[in-house]
Motif scaffolding. Structure first.
Motif, PDB file in Angstrom:
ATOM      1  N   ILE A 136     -79.629 -23.912   6.325  1.00  0.00           N
ATOM      2  CA  ILE A 136     -80.410 -23.059   5.440  1.00  0.00           C
ATOM      3  C   ILE A 136     -80.467 -21.654   6.032  1.00  0.00           C
ATOM      4  O   ILE A 136     -80.822 -21.484   7.198  1.00  0.00           O
ATOM      5  CB  ILE A 136     -81.832 -23.616   5.249  1.00  0.00           C
ATOM      6  N   ARG A 137     -80.138 -20.675   5.216  1.00  0.00           N
ATOM      7  CA  ARG A 137     -80.084 -19.302   5.714  1.00  0.00           C
ATOM      8  C   ARG A 137     -81.252 -18.464   5.185  1.00  0.00           C
ATOM      9  O   ARG A 137     -81.741 -18.686   4.081  1.00  0.00           O
ATOM     10  CB  ARG A 137     -78.744 -18.654   5.349  1.00  0.00           C
ATOM     11  N   TYR A 138     -81.666 -17.518   5.994  1.00  0.00           N
ATOM     12  CA  TYR A 138     -82.705 -16.573   5.595  1.00  0.00           C
ATOM     13  C   TYR A 138     -82.583 -15.339   6.477  1.00  0.00           C
ATOM     14  O   TYR A 138     -82.001 -15.384   7.569  1.00  0.00           O
ATOM     15  CB  TYR A 138     -84.101 -17.195   5.730  1.00  0.00           C
ATOM     16  N   ALA A 139     -83.138 -14.215   6.010  1.00  0.00           N
ATOM     17  CA  ALA A 139     -83.067 -12.944   6.737  1.00  0.00           C
ATOM     18  C   ALA A 139     -84.421 -12.666   7.392  1.00  0.00           C
ATOM     19  O   ALA A 139     -85.375 -12.285   6.697  1.00  0.00           O
ATOM     20  CB  ALA A 139     -82.698 -11.815   5.785  1.00  0.00           C
ATOM     21  N   PRO A 140     -84.545 -12.844   8.692  1.00  0.00           N
ATOM     22  CA  PRO A 140     -85.837 -12.609   9.350  1.00  0.00           C
ATOM     23  C   PRO A 140     -86.401 -11.220   9.077  1.00  0.00           C
ATOM     24  O   PRO A 140     -87.629 -11.044   8.983  1.00  0.00           O
ATOM     25  CB  PRO A 140     -85.521 -12.798  10.843  1.00  0.00           C
ATOM     26  N   GLU A 141     -85.525 -10.234   8.906  1.00  0.00           N
ATOM     27  CA  GLU A 141     -85.981  -8.861   8.709  1.00  0.00           C
ATOM     28  C   GLU A 141     -86.742  -8.685   7.397  1.00  0.00           C
ATOM     29  O   GLU A 141     -87.428  -7.666   7.207  1.00  0.00           O
ATOM     30  CB  GLU A 141     -84.783  -7.899   8.740  1.00  0.00           C
ATOM     31  N   GLN A 142     -86.649  -9.655   6.479  1.00  0.00           N
ATOM     32  CA  GLN A 142     -87.347  -9.549   5.201  1.00  0.00           C
ATOM     33  C   GLN A 142     -88.735 -10.179   5.227  1.00  0.00           C
ATOM     34  O   GLN A 142     -89.398 -10.228   4.193  1.00  0.00           O
ATOM     35  CB  GLN A 142     -86.511 -10.215   4.105  1.00  0.00           C
ATOM     36  N   HIS A 143     -89.170 -10.612   6.395  1.00  0.00           N
ATOM     37  CA  HIS A 143     -90.463 -11.308   6.479  1.00  0.00           C
ATOM     38  C   HIS A 143     -91.373 -10.682   7.533  1.00  0.00           C
ATOM     39  O   HIS A 143     -92.144 -11.384   8.202  1.00  0.00           O
ATOM     40  CB  HIS A 143     -90.218 -12.789   6.791  1.00  0.00           C
ATOM     41  N   LEU A 144     -91.321  -9.352   7.628  1.00  0.00           N
ATOM     42  CA  LEU A 144     -92.075  -8.642   8.665  1.00  0.00           C
ATOM     43  C   LEU A 144     -93.223  -7.815   8.104  1.00  0.00           C
ATOM     44  O   LEU A 144     -93.947  -7.166   8.868  1.00  0.00           O
ATOM     45  CB  LEU A 144     -91.127  -7.720   9.457  1.00  0.00           C
TER      46      LEU A 144
END
Length: 389
Positions: free
Chosen positions: A109-117
């Protein structure tokens, strides 16, 4: 979906078949009810609907609208409710549970950590919260009688400038639940070569990465992802079909240099049929390039991309393909083994999953017709020739 051919699976068999998922976005698979709950708890008031059923319909309508602006708006809402550790952990746990209930035994499963800051979390806190959620989901699935293993892919956004930072983050957590790296976002104007430093760093570290390529921009995107960046897999890769020539009846096929390279090198293609239809990369399931690519023995895998926006699941994707191409359980197993071979976990673990989980699971499904025939046979009357009377 009944068929006289016992090797063609019905809906129940498709659901129970062991499946492997390599391309699924965490922020594209939330339960509508969860979005509503978290929005209410965090004070987010931007949702277009607050009834879960209507919200789910809104997401699917926006994704089907043909408007890129409306499609991207859907992710603004899901990301908005994924800004706390509690929310990230809940979403990740439910993701694992939902996939396991659908017969998925291994998922990346992929996600962009930079979008959850936006809520003040650090990149590390985001990764640890998601990893904790996946572990919780695995445990809950096991309690429900399902088995799943989930690995995380950390995504960098190709229009941003944090790919090196996210690549280093993926490397730090590679033995703690993260199995690889990805870049995503609009292909046009943002070629993967903008992120060469990150890819070269990952190669030096012997780490794995996939690249979204060949979905919207075509062959140059695929060529750069492979020949400049060294991608292990291609996210989508559906436009490789542009390098394959066929005559009108499909009998004669000629591969171009790039298509031949992709097939010869066994480059995994993470295809997402329903999503590809929504983005215009294919016009129908029957016309989807996956049919020809499977016939030509490319290393094709079946995936969901964004389960919420596409209103889909792994079972639904296979149902569409079975209907379009009369695929059998052998075909489903072929796609599933392809995916497991292409996963970013160690070889011995991939092999064990294939030999101890996937193949036995399909063997059991293939044998069911033997018992169904006897179970459906009418009882033999007493005193008949069947009992020697």
């Amino acid at each position: 979906m009944q068929n006289a051919n016992p090797s063609i699976p019905n809906q129940d068999q498709i659901r129970r078949a062991p499946k492997v998922l390599l391309h699924d976005h965490l922020d594209g698979g939330l339960r509508p009810g969860t979005i509503v709950d978290i929005a209410r708890a965090t004070g987010y008031d931007g949702l277009p609907e607050t009834d879960p059923a209507k919200l789910g319909e809104w997401f699917r309508a926006a994704a089907d609208s043909g408007s890129l602006e409306r499609y991207l708006e859907t992710f603004a809402h899901t990301c908005a409710v994924m800004q706390t550790e509690e929310a990230l952990t809940r979403v990740a746990a439910e993701c694992a549970e939902d996939l396991a209930a659908d017969g998925v035994v291994y998922a990346e499963i992929r996600y962009a950590p930079e979008q959850h800051l936006e809520g003040g979390l650090t990149l590390e806190q985001v990764v640890e919260a998601v990893n904790e959620g996946f572990r919780q989901g695995e445990r809950r699935a096991r309690e429900d009688g399902n088995r799943i293993r989930v690995g995380a892919l950390l995504t960098a956004m190709r229009h941003a400038a944090r790919s090196q930072e996210i690549a280093e983050l993926a490397n730090r957590y590679r033995d703690l639940g993260v199995v690889g790296f990805d870049i995503a976002g609009a292909e046009a104007g943002y070629p993967p070569t903008r992120h060469l430093d990150a890819f070269e760093y990952l190669q030096r570290e012997n780490n794995h990465f996939t690249i979204h390529a060949g979905e919207a921009f075509g062959l140059p995107s695929i060529w750069q992802a492979l020949q400049w960046c060294g991608a292990d897999r291609l996210g989508h890769g559906v436009r490789i079909i542009d390098d394959i020539q066929t005559d009108e009846d499909g009998g004669s096929v000629k591969l171009g240099r790039l298509a031949a390279y992709v097939r010869d090198k066994r480059v995994p293609l993470e295809m997402c049929p329903t999503s590809n239809l929504q983005t215009g990369a294919a016009t129908s399931y029957r016309e989807h390039p996956i049919g020809l690519l499977r016939r030509l023995h490319f290393r094709v895998t079946v995936n969901t991309d964004n389960r919420l926006m596409s209103g889909t699941s792994m079972s639904a994707e296979f149902e569409h393909l079975v209907e379009a191409f009369d695929y059998t359980l052998d075909d489903m197993q072929w796609f599933t083994v392809n995916a497991m071979k292409s996963a970013f976990i160690p070889f011995d673990e991939r092999l064990a999953m294939i030999n101890e989980v996937i193949k036995p699971g399909y063997a059991e499904l293939k044998a069911e017709w033997l018992f169904e025939r006897t179970a459906a046979a009418p009882p033999v009357a007493s005193g008949s020739a069947a009992d020697g009377g």
